[in-house]
Design a protein around this motif. Structure first.
Motif, short mmCIF file in Angstrom:
data_model
loop_
_atom_site.label_atom_id
_atom_site.label_comp_id
_atom_site.label_asym_id
_atom_site.label_seq_id
_atom_site.Cartn_x
_atom_site.Cartn_y
_atom_site.Cartn_z
N THR A 333 0.84 -1.20 0.00
CA THR A 333 0.00 0.00 0.00
C THR A 333 0.87 1.24 0.00
OG1 THR A 333 -0.11 0.06 2.42
CG2 THR A 333 -1.84 -1.17 1.27
N MET A 334 0.33 2.33 -0.45
CA MET A 334 1.05 3.60 -0.47
C MET A 334 0.14 4.69 0.07
SD MET A 334 2.94 3.49 -4.17
CE MET A 334 3.73 1.98 -4.76
N ASN A 335 0.77 5.71 0.68
CA ASN A 335 -0.03 6.85 1.13
C ASN A 335 0.03 7.96 0.10
OD1 ASN A 335 2.27 8.65 1.72
ND2 ASN A 335 2.68 7.25 3.43
N LEU A 340 5.58 10.35 -7.27
CA LEU A 340 5.42 9.35 -8.32
C LEU A 340 6.69 8.53 -8.48
CD1 LEU A 340 3.47 11.28 -11.11
CD2 LEU A 340 2.59 9.74 -9.35
N GLY A 341 7.86 9.18 -8.29
CA GLY A 341 9.13 8.45 -8.38
C GLY A 341 9.24 7.40 -7.29
N GLY A 360 -4.84 8.47 5.49
CA GLY A 360 -5.30 8.30 6.86
C GLY A 360 -5.81 6.90 7.13
N GLY A 361 -5.25 5.91 6.44
CA GLY A 361 -5.65 4.53 6.63
C GLY A 361 -6.87 4.12 5.83
N LYS A 362 -7.46 5.06 5.06
CA LYS A 362 -8.64 4.74 4.26
C LYS A 362 -8.29 4.68 2.77
CE LYS A 362 -12.08 6.69 7.41
NZ LYS A 362 -13.23 7.63 7.55
N TYR A 363 -8.91 3.74 2.09
CA TYR A 363 -8.65 3.54 0.66
C TYR A 363 -9.21 4.70 -0.16
CZ TYR A 363 -9.12 1.52 -4.01
OH TYR A 363 -9.06 1.29 -5.36
N VAL A 364 -8.39 5.25 -1.06
CA VAL A 364 -8.84 6.35 -1.91
C VAL A 364 -8.69 6.06 -3.40
CG1 VAL A 364 -8.44 8.12 -0.17
CG2 VAL A 364 -6.59 7.51 -1.76
N GLY A 365 -8.00 4.98 -3.74
CA GLY A 365 -7.84 4.66 -5.15
C GLY A 365 -6.67 3.73 -5.40
N MET A 366 -6.29 3.59 -6.68
CA MET A 366 -5.18 2.72 -7.07
C MET A 366 -4.14 3.53 -7.83
SD MET A 366 -5.90 -0.46 -6.07
CE MET A 366 -4.86 -1.51 -7.10
N VAL A 367 -2.87 3.16 -7.66
CA VAL A 367 -1.80 3.73 -8.46
C VAL A 367 -1.31 2.64 -9.40
CG1 VAL A 367 0.01 3.15 -6.79
CG2 VAL A 367 0.41 4.98 -8.45
N ASP A 368 -1.10 3.04 -10.65
CA ASP A 368 -0.77 2.07 -11.70
C ASP A 368 0.53 2.50 -12.38
OD1 ASP A 368 -0.80 1.07 -14.59
OD2 ASP A 368 -2.46 -0.05 -13.73
N ALA A 369 1.43 1.53 -12.61
CA ALA A 369 2.73 1.84 -13.21
C ALA A 369 2.56 2.46 -14.60
CB ALA A 369 3.57 0.56 -13.30
N PHE A 370 1.59 1.96 -15.37
CA PHE A 370 1.38 2.49 -16.71
C PHE A 370 0.87 3.93 -16.66
CE2 PHE A 370 1.07 -2.13 -17.45
CZ PHE A 370 2.06 -2.26 -18.41
N ASP A 371 0.04 4.23 -15.64
CA ASP A 371 -0.44 5.60 -15.50
C ASP A 371 0.72 6.54 -15.17
OD1 ASP A 371 -3.04 4.82 -15.98
OD2 ASP A 371 -3.54 4.59 -13.86
N ILE A 372 1.64 6.06 -14.30
CA ILE A 372 2.80 6.90 -13.93
C ILE A 372 3.68 7.15 -15.16
CG2 ILE A 372 4.92 6.97 -12.55
CD1 ILE A 372 3.47 5.33 -10.43
N LEU A 373 3.93 6.11 -15.95
CA LEU A 373 4.78 6.25 -17.13
C LEU A 373 4.18 7.16 -18.18
CD1 LEU A 373 5.97 2.55 -17.50
CD2 LEU A 373 7.35 4.51 -16.75
N SER A 374 2.84 7.24 -18.19
CA SER A 374 2.19 8.09 -19.20
C SER A 374 2.17 9.57 -18.82
CB SER A 374 0.75 7.60 -19.43
OG SER A 374 -0.04 7.77 -18.26
N GLU A 375 2.52 9.86 -17.54
CA GLU A 375 2.53 11.26 -17.08
C GLU A 375 3.68 12.05 -17.71
OE1 GLU A 375 0.39 12.95 -15.20
OE2 GLU A 375 -0.93 11.20 -15.18
#
Length: 375
Positions: A333-335, A340-341, A360-375
């Motif tokens: 998990t990540m906060n 992004l790095g 704050g310990g609550k789920y807000v979404g997902m981070v995706d490697a492909f999304d990061i690379l497309s930034e």
């Protein structure tokens, strides 16, 4: 009725996946001798209802130049409930003047009904050569596709219903494979609480309730709350005088017997459910030991469970899968404060492409490697 009937399927049909639409069409025609009946766009709704009554059906295909090859045109299906629905809308919520409104509606042409209300979906059709399971998956598992027209080339040759498919399979239960003995509780077939009315309610109100709740029928309960009958489009088969819809259900069934509900217990297996559906049932009711309705299963849900795979995993947990795959249950998990790095580095270190993001310990979404690379 079909106990001595021998089912004949395609020579290569050894499983559900091998079946063709023609297999069910042949079965229905041999078992019941159903003939092809239809109406044309210029027919009035009165003529349409007359054909339905004479042939004891509740829906008809609308065709032009039938049997004339490429000139034949299919407009869609029209049902008796379409006629009742239009009349009810015009008569208003209290149904005042329903009889007079119905008389006026019946003088309208079928083509006018389509132009004003768009009630003739053109895509509810199939070819005799189509794979049966494809037709079921792409059409019959949808609530509003109870019946469709079947074409041989350019010519409409038969009508096919959800019940026809279920009844066909019931004659050869081996087609269900290991699913046959699986209890419906494991298949997750119980759908929802059934809409119901009392015998003192009118047939018109019962049909309106079904339509308002997006259901094809409603159960009829006696004074003790026991399920004793059903009201659906089939209730109107053979009923020439539609003004009788204003009668109470108890008065109506004295003139026109209503169907009895198809009932099973919650312990029933898939093969037992398939066996009781028959040619007319729109749904199967699950009742308790006192005969009180608990849930219902529309025929599209029965078909969905027949054709869908993966039912074996209904009781399998994610933890079970992780054990089988020998993967420890450790979630990266990540906060939201990570850059992004930093996120990309951690994904690489854990050999994963995605990870949940917490604030704050609550789920807000997902981070995706492909999304990061497309930034």
């Amino acid at each position: 009725f079909f106990s001595n009937f021998t089912i004949v399927v395609s020579p290569m049909a050894k499983s559900l996946a091998d079946l063709k639409v023609q297999d069910v069409v042949t079965f229905v025609q041999k078992a019941r001798g159903v003939k092809m009946c239809y109406i044309v766009p210029e027919d009035t709704l009165k003529q349409a209802v007359k054909v339905m009554v004479e042939n004891e059906v509740c829906a008809l295909p609308v065709l032009e130049n039938h049997g004339q090859g490429e000139k034949e045109k299919y407009f869609g299906m029209i049902s008796i409930t379409d006629v009742v629905q239009v009349t009810s809308e015009l008569a208003g919520p209290k149904g005042e003047g329903f009889g007079e409104t119905m008389a006026a509606v019946l003088e309208r042409k079928v083509s006018e009904l389509q132009e004003e209300y768009h009630l003739l979906p053109e895509n509810n059709k199939a070819k005799v050569s189509d794979n049966l399971m494809d037709v079921v998956r792409n059409g019959f598992v949808r609530p509003n596709y109870f019946r469709m027209a079947v074409f041989d080339g350019e010519k409409a040759t038969a009508l096919l219903s959800q019940n026809d498919v279920v009844e066909f399979i019931a004659q050869s239960p081996d087609l269900l494979g290991v699913k046959a003995t699986c209890p419906i509780s494991k298949l997750g077939m119980a759908s929802a609480k059934a809409a119901s009315v009392k015998e003192t309610d009118t047939v018109l109100n019962a049909l309106a309730l079904a339509r308002a709740q997006g259901q094809r029928e409603v159960g009829v309960l006696d004074a003790a709350g026991k399920l004793v009958g059903i009201i659906n489009a089939g209730t109107l088969e053979g009923v020439a005088d539609l003004s009788t819809l204003l009668l109470s259900i108890s008065e109506f069934k004295a003139k026109h017997p209503i169907a009895e509900p198809v009932i099973v217990s919650s312990r029933a297996t898939l093969s037992e459910v398939v066996a009781v559906v028959g040619p007319a049932a729109r749904r199967v009711y699950v009742v308790d030991e006192q005969g009180m309705p608990e849930f219902f299963m529309p025929t599209e849900d029965v078909l969905r469970n027949i054709v869908n795979s993966g039912w074996e995993f209904n009781n399998v947990t994610v933890a079970d899968v992780c054990k089988i795959a020998h993967h420890p249950i450790q979630v990266l998990t990540m906060n939201t404060e990570k850059t992004l790095g930093e996120a990309m580095k951690e994904l690489a270190e854990h050999s994963v492409l995605t990870a949940p993001v917490l604030r704050g310990g609550k789920y807000v979404g997902m981070v995706d490697a492909f999304d990061i690379l497309s930034e």
